[in-house]
Enzyme design. Sequence first.
Site, PDB file in Angstrom:
ATOM      1  N   LYS A  35      10.840  53.808  45.932  1.00  0.00           N
ATOM      2  CA  LYS A  35      11.658  54.908  45.423  1.00  0.00           C
ATOM      3  C   LYS A  35      10.787  56.033  44.885  1.00  0.00           C
ATOM      4  CE  LYS A  35      13.475  51.877  42.831  1.00  0.00           C
ATOM      5  NZ  LYS A  35      14.237  51.049  41.858  1.00  0.00           N
ATOM      6  N   THR A  59      19.292  59.124  33.534  1.00  0.00           N
ATOM      7  CA  THR A  59      18.840  58.313  34.670  1.00  0.00           C
ATOM      8  C   THR A  59      18.670  56.843  34.324  1.00  0.00           C
ATOM      9  OG1 THR A  59      16.545  58.886  34.108  1.00  0.00           O
ATOM     10  CG2 THR A  59      17.650  60.266  35.764  1.00  0.00           C
ATOM     11  N   GLY A  76      19.199  53.141  34.341  1.00  0.00           N
ATOM     12  CA  GLY A  76      19.871  52.211  35.241  1.00  0.00           C
ATOM     13  C   GLY A  76      19.929  52.627  36.691  1.00  0.00           C
ATOM     14  N   THR A  77      19.162  53.655  37.064  1.00  0.00           N
ATOM     15  CA  THR A  77      19.213  54.108  38.459  1.00  0.00           C
ATOM     16  C   THR A  77      18.741  53.032  39.430  1.00  0.00           C
ATOM     17  OG1 THR A  77      17.053  55.150  38.118  1.00  0.00           O
ATOM     18  CG2 THR A  77      18.988  56.566  37.957  1.00  0.00           C
ATOM     19  N   GLY A  78      17.647  52.349  39.072  1.00  0.00           N
ATOM     20  CA  GLY A  78      17.123  51.314  39.972  1.00  0.00           C
ATOM     21  C   GLY A  78      18.074  50.148  40.119  1.00  0.00           C
ATOM     22  N   CYS A  79      18.680  49.738  39.016  1.00  0.00           N
ATOM     23  CA  CYS A  79      19.662  48.652  39.058  1.00  0.00           C
ATOM     24  C   CYS A  79      20.833  49.027  39.958  1.00  0.00           C
ATOM     25  CB  CYS A  79      20.183  48.343  37.653  1.00  0.00           C
ATOM     26  SG  CYS A  79      18.919  47.981  36.423  1.00  0.00           S
TER      27      CYS A  79
END
Length: 268
Positions: free
Chosen positions: A175, A208, A210-213
Amino acid sequence: MIFPQVVTIAGSDSGGGAGIQADIKTFQERRVFGMSAITAITAQNTLGVRAIHPVPVEILASQLEALNDDFSITAVKTGMLVDAATIDMVVSKLGSFSWGALIVDPVMIAKGGEPLVSEDAILTIREQLLPLASIVTPNIPEAEALAEMSIETPEQVEIAAKRIQKLGVPTVIIKGGHSRDRVDSRDYVLDGNTTFWLDAKRVETTQTHGTGCTFSACITAEIAKGASTEYAIRTAKSFITSAISQPLGIGHGHGPTNHWAHRKEREE
Protein backbone atom coordinates in the site's frame (compact mmCIF):
# COMPACT_ATOMS: atom_id res chain seq x y z
CA MET A 1 -30.02 -17.94 1.22
CA ILE A 2 -26.80 -18.61 3.17
CA PHE A 3 -24.58 -15.57 3.38
CA PRO A 4 -20.80 -15.99 3.12
CA GLN A 5 -19.24 -16.28 6.56
CA VAL A 6 -15.89 -14.69 7.38
CA VAL A 7 -13.64 -14.31 10.40
CA THR A 8 -11.25 -11.63 11.59
CA ILE A 9 -8.47 -12.64 13.98
CA ALA A 10 -7.28 -9.35 15.39
CA GLY A 11 -7.17 -6.94 18.30
CA SER A 12 -10.03 -4.92 19.72
CA ASP A 13 -9.87 -1.13 19.27
CA SER A 14 -11.78 0.61 22.05
CA GLY A 15 -12.04 3.69 19.82
CA GLY A 16 -13.91 1.69 17.17
CA GLY A 17 -11.90 2.84 14.16
CA ALA A 18 -9.56 -0.09 13.60
CA GLY A 19 -9.10 -3.73 14.57
CA ILE A 20 -12.05 -6.06 14.80
CA GLN A 21 -14.46 -3.12 14.99
CA ALA A 22 -13.39 -1.81 11.59
CA ASP A 23 -13.42 -5.33 10.17
CA ILE A 24 -16.95 -6.14 11.33
CA LYS A 25 -18.26 -2.81 10.03
CA THR A 26 -16.66 -3.52 6.66
CA PHE A 27 -18.01 -7.08 6.53
CA GLN A 28 -21.50 -5.76 7.19
CA GLU A 29 -21.23 -3.14 4.44
CA ARG A 30 -20.03 -5.80 1.99
CA ARG A 31 -22.91 -8.14 2.91
CA VAL A 32 -21.05 -11.02 4.49
CA PHE A 33 -21.57 -12.38 8.00
CA GLY A 34 -18.59 -11.41 10.13
CA MET A 35 -17.19 -13.15 13.19
CA SER A 36 -14.15 -12.43 15.32
CA ALA A 37 -11.46 -14.04 17.44
CA ILE A 38 -9.88 -11.38 19.63
CA THR A 39 -6.10 -11.49 20.09
CA ALA A 40 -5.72 -8.48 22.36
CA ILE A 41 -7.71 -5.79 24.13
CA THR A 42 -6.35 -2.30 23.56
CA ALA A 43 -7.09 0.95 25.34
CA GLN A 44 -6.90 3.52 22.58
CA ASN A 45 -8.57 6.47 20.94
CA THR A 46 -7.75 8.68 17.96
CA LEU A 47 -4.84 10.19 19.91
CA GLY A 48 -2.97 6.93 20.43
CA VAL A 49 -2.66 3.56 22.10
CA ARG A 50 -2.57 3.69 25.92
CA ALA A 51 -2.38 0.00 26.77
CA ILE A 52 -2.39 -3.46 25.18
CA HIS A 53 -3.52 -6.58 27.02
CA PRO A 54 -2.93 -9.80 25.06
CA VAL A 55 -5.68 -12.39 25.28
CA PRO A 56 -4.33 -15.66 26.73
CA VAL A 57 -3.39 -18.04 23.95
CA GLU A 58 -5.71 -20.76 25.26
CA ILE A 59 -8.68 -18.36 25.18
CA LEU A 60 -7.87 -17.35 21.60
CA ALA A 61 -7.59 -21.03 20.66
CA SER A 62 -10.99 -21.68 22.23
CA GLN A 63 -12.52 -18.83 20.21
CA LEU A 64 -11.18 -20.29 16.97
CA GLU A 65 -12.32 -23.81 17.84
CA ALA A 66 -15.81 -22.59 18.69
CA LEU A 67 -16.12 -20.87 15.32
CA ASN A 68 -14.82 -23.91 13.45
CA ASP A 69 -17.29 -26.21 15.20
CA ASP A 70 -20.36 -24.28 14.10
CA PHE A 71 -19.85 -22.11 11.03
CA SER A 72 -19.09 -22.56 7.33
CA ILE A 73 -16.23 -20.11 6.94
CA THR A 74 -14.96 -19.32 3.45
CA ALA A 75 -12.36 -16.61 4.14
CA VAL A 76 -10.39 -15.32 7.11
CA LYS A 77 -8.17 -12.33 7.76
CA THR A 78 -5.59 -11.63 10.42
CA GLY A 79 -4.69 -8.28 11.90
CA MET A 80 -2.69 -7.60 15.07
CA LEU A 81 -1.32 -10.92 16.33
CA VAL A 82 0.68 -9.53 19.28
CA ASP A 83 3.51 -12.04 19.69
CA ALA A 84 5.16 -15.20 18.39
CA ALA A 85 3.22 -17.53 20.69
CA THR A 86 -0.08 -16.16 19.40
CA ILE A 87 1.03 -16.52 15.79
CA ASP A 88 2.25 -20.08 16.39
CA MET A 89 -1.15 -21.07 17.72
CA VAL A 90 -3.07 -19.29 14.93
CA VAL A 91 -0.89 -21.00 12.33
CA SER A 92 -1.54 -24.37 13.96
CA LYS A 93 -5.31 -23.88 14.04
CA LEU A 94 -5.64 -22.46 10.54
CA GLY A 95 -3.53 -25.32 9.22
CA SER A 96 -6.08 -27.78 10.57
CA PHE A 97 -9.23 -25.88 9.53
CA SER A 98 -10.76 -25.57 6.06
CA TRP A 99 -11.49 -21.84 6.12
CA GLY A 100 -10.65 -20.93 2.54
CA ALA A 101 -8.46 -17.96 1.65
CA LEU A 102 -6.30 -16.32 4.30
CA ILE A 103 -5.70 -12.58 3.96
CA VAL A 104 -2.90 -11.28 6.17
CA ASP A 105 -2.79 -7.64 7.20
CA PRO A 106 0.59 -7.64 8.97
CA VAL A 107 -0.27 -5.04 11.60
CA MET A 108 2.95 -3.98 13.30
CA ILE A 109 2.80 -0.25 14.06
CA ALA A 110 -0.07 2.01 15.16
CA LYS A 111 -0.82 5.29 13.35
CA GLY A 112 0.85 7.18 16.16
CA GLY A 113 4.02 5.11 15.82
CA GLU A 114 3.52 2.73 18.75
CA PRO A 115 4.67 -0.88 18.13
CA LEU A 116 1.79 -3.34 18.15
CA VAL A 117 3.74 -6.63 17.97
CA SER A 118 6.90 -7.91 19.58
CA GLU A 119 10.09 -8.14 17.52
CA ASP A 120 10.12 -11.94 17.43
CA ALA A 121 6.60 -11.88 16.01
CA ILE A 122 7.83 -10.37 12.75
CA LEU A 123 10.08 -13.37 12.10
CA THR A 124 7.24 -15.74 12.89
CA ILE A 125 4.96 -13.90 10.47
CA ARG A 126 7.58 -14.21 7.74
CA GLU A 127 8.41 -17.86 8.31
CA GLN A 128 5.12 -19.42 9.45
CA LEU A 129 2.09 -17.26 8.66
CA LEU A 130 2.83 -15.99 5.16
CA PRO A 131 3.29 -19.49 3.67
CA LEU A 132 -0.36 -20.16 4.64
CA ALA A 133 -1.65 -16.89 3.20
CA SER A 134 -3.30 -16.18 -0.12
CA ILE A 135 -2.85 -12.40 0.08
CA VAL A 136 -0.74 -10.08 2.23
CA THR A 137 -1.36 -6.33 2.47
CA PRO A 138 1.58 -4.48 4.08
CA ASN A 139 2.06 -0.74 4.05
CA ILE A 140 5.55 0.49 3.22
CA PRO A 141 7.02 0.28 6.78
CA GLU A 142 5.58 -3.22 7.14
CA ALA A 143 6.87 -4.23 3.71
CA GLU A 144 10.33 -2.99 4.71
CA ALA A 145 10.23 -5.27 7.76
CA LEU A 146 8.98 -8.27 5.80
CA ALA A 147 11.34 -7.79 2.84
CA GLU A 148 14.24 -6.71 5.06
CA MET A 149 15.09 -3.70 2.92
CA SER A 150 14.55 0.02 2.64
CA ILE A 151 11.80 1.25 0.30
CA GLU A 152 12.02 4.76 -1.11
CA THR A 153 11.30 4.38 -4.85
CA PRO A 154 8.71 2.60 -7.01
CA GLU A 155 11.47 0.26 -8.20
CA GLN A 156 12.21 -0.72 -4.61
CA VAL A 157 8.50 -1.35 -4.03
CA GLU A 158 8.55 -3.89 -6.86
CA ILE A 159 11.70 -5.57 -5.53
CA ALA A 160 10.21 -5.77 -2.03
CA ALA A 161 7.02 -7.34 -3.36
CA LYS A 162 9.02 -10.08 -5.08
CA ARG A 163 10.98 -10.76 -1.90
CA ILE A 164 7.79 -11.05 0.13
CA GLN A 165 6.19 -13.30 -2.47
CA LYS A 166 9.16 -15.65 -2.17
CA LEU A 167 8.17 -16.18 1.48
CA GLY A 168 5.27 -18.24 0.13
CA VAL A 169 2.33 -15.88 -0.37
CA PRO A 170 1.03 -15.70 -3.97
CA THR A 171 -0.40 -12.17 -3.91
CA VAL A 172 1.38 -9.18 -2.39
CA ILE A 173 -0.17 -5.71 -2.17
CA ILE A 174 2.15 -2.96 -0.96
CA LYS A 175 0.00 0.00 0.00
CA GLY A 176 1.22 3.46 -0.93
CA GLY A 177 -0.24 5.59 1.83
CA HIS A 178 3.20 6.06 3.42
CA SER A 179 5.00 6.88 0.17
CA ARG A 180 6.57 10.25 -0.59
CA ASP A 181 4.19 10.84 -3.50
CA ARG A 182 2.03 13.75 -2.31
CA VAL A 183 -0.30 13.65 -5.33
CA ASP A 184 -1.37 10.00 -5.59
CA SER A 185 -1.72 7.05 -3.26
CA ARG A 186 -0.33 4.20 -5.36
CA ASP A 187 -0.68 0.58 -4.35
CA TYR A 188 1.47 -2.03 -6.06
CA VAL A 189 -0.02 -5.46 -6.70
CA LEU A 190 1.97 -8.60 -7.46
CA ASP A 191 -0.58 -11.32 -8.15
CA GLY A 192 1.24 -14.46 -9.21
CA ASN A 193 3.10 -13.30 -12.31
CA THR A 194 0.71 -10.37 -12.92
CA THR A 195 1.64 -6.89 -11.73
CA PHE A 196 -0.22 -3.58 -11.73
CA TRP A 197 -0.49 -0.29 -9.88
CA LEU A 198 -3.71 1.02 -8.35
CA ASP A 199 -3.84 4.82 -8.22
CA ALA A 200 -6.09 7.16 -6.30
CA LYS A 201 -5.71 10.87 -5.64
CA ARG A 202 -4.22 11.44 -2.23
CA VAL A 203 -6.60 13.03 0.27
CA GLU A 204 -4.91 15.34 2.76
CA THR A 205 -6.60 14.31 6.00
CA THR A 206 -5.88 13.01 9.47
CA GLN A 207 -8.98 10.79 9.31
CA THR A 208 -7.16 7.60 8.35
CA HIS A 209 -7.35 5.41 11.45
CA GLY A 210 -8.13 1.83 10.44
CA THR A 211 -7.51 2.18 6.71
CA GLY A 212 -5.40 -0.98 6.51
CA CYS A 213 -7.90 -3.02 8.50
CA THR A 214 -10.78 -1.80 6.34
CA PHE A 215 -8.93 -2.43 3.07
CA SER A 216 -7.98 -6.01 3.94
CA ALA A 217 -11.43 -6.73 5.41
CA CYS A 218 -13.07 -5.63 2.16
CA ILE A 219 -10.77 -7.94 0.18
CA THR A 220 -11.67 -10.78 2.54
CA ALA A 221 -15.39 -10.17 2.07
CA GLU A 222 -15.17 -10.10 -1.72
CA ILE A 223 -13.04 -13.25 -1.84
CA ALA A 224 -15.59 -14.99 0.41
CA LYS A 225 -18.30 -14.09 -2.10
CA GLY A 226 -16.35 -15.77 -4.88
CA ALA A 227 -14.74 -12.75 -6.53
CA SER A 228 -11.44 -13.01 -8.37
CA THR A 229 -8.38 -11.71 -6.57
CA GLU A 230 -8.04 -8.72 -8.88
CA TYR A 231 -11.73 -7.80 -8.59
CA ALA A 232 -11.55 -8.04 -4.79
CA ILE A 233 -8.48 -5.80 -4.66
CA ARG A 234 -9.95 -3.18 -7.00
CA THR A 235 -13.22 -3.19 -5.06
CA ALA A 236 -11.33 -2.71 -1.79
CA LYS A 237 -9.33 0.18 -3.26
CA SER A 238 -12.54 1.91 -4.30
CA PHE A 239 -14.16 1.21 -0.93
CA ILE A 240 -11.30 2.61 1.15
CA THR A 241 -10.87 5.61 -1.14
CA SER A 242 -14.51 6.53 -0.52
CA ALA A 243 -14.12 5.94 3.20
CA ILE A 244 -11.12 8.29 3.39
CA SER A 245 -12.48 11.01 1.09
CA GLN A 246 -15.72 11.42 3.09
CA PRO A 247 -14.43 11.68 6.68
CA LEU A 248 -16.63 11.67 9.76
CA GLY A 249 -14.61 14.20 11.74
CA ILE A 250 -14.67 12.08 14.89
CA GLY A 251 -12.03 12.45 17.62
CA HIS A 252 -9.15 14.87 18.07
CA GLY A 253 -6.35 12.88 16.44
CA HIS A 254 -6.15 10.31 13.66
CA GLY A 255 -9.90 9.86 13.23
CA PRO A 256 -11.68 6.81 11.76
CA THR A 257 -12.66 6.36 8.15
CA ASN A 258 -16.27 6.44 6.98
CA HIS A 259 -17.36 2.85 6.44
CA TRP A 260 -20.72 3.76 4.91
CA ALA A 261 -19.41 6.40 2.48
CA HIS A 262 -19.89 4.06 -0.49
CA ARG A 263 -23.65 3.98 0.17
CA LYS A 264 -23.95 7.72 -0.39
CA GLU A 265 -22.02 7.44 -3.64
CA ARG A 266 -24.40 4.73 -4.88
CA GLU A 267 -27.41 6.84 -3.99
CA GLU A 268 -26.00 9.84 -5.85
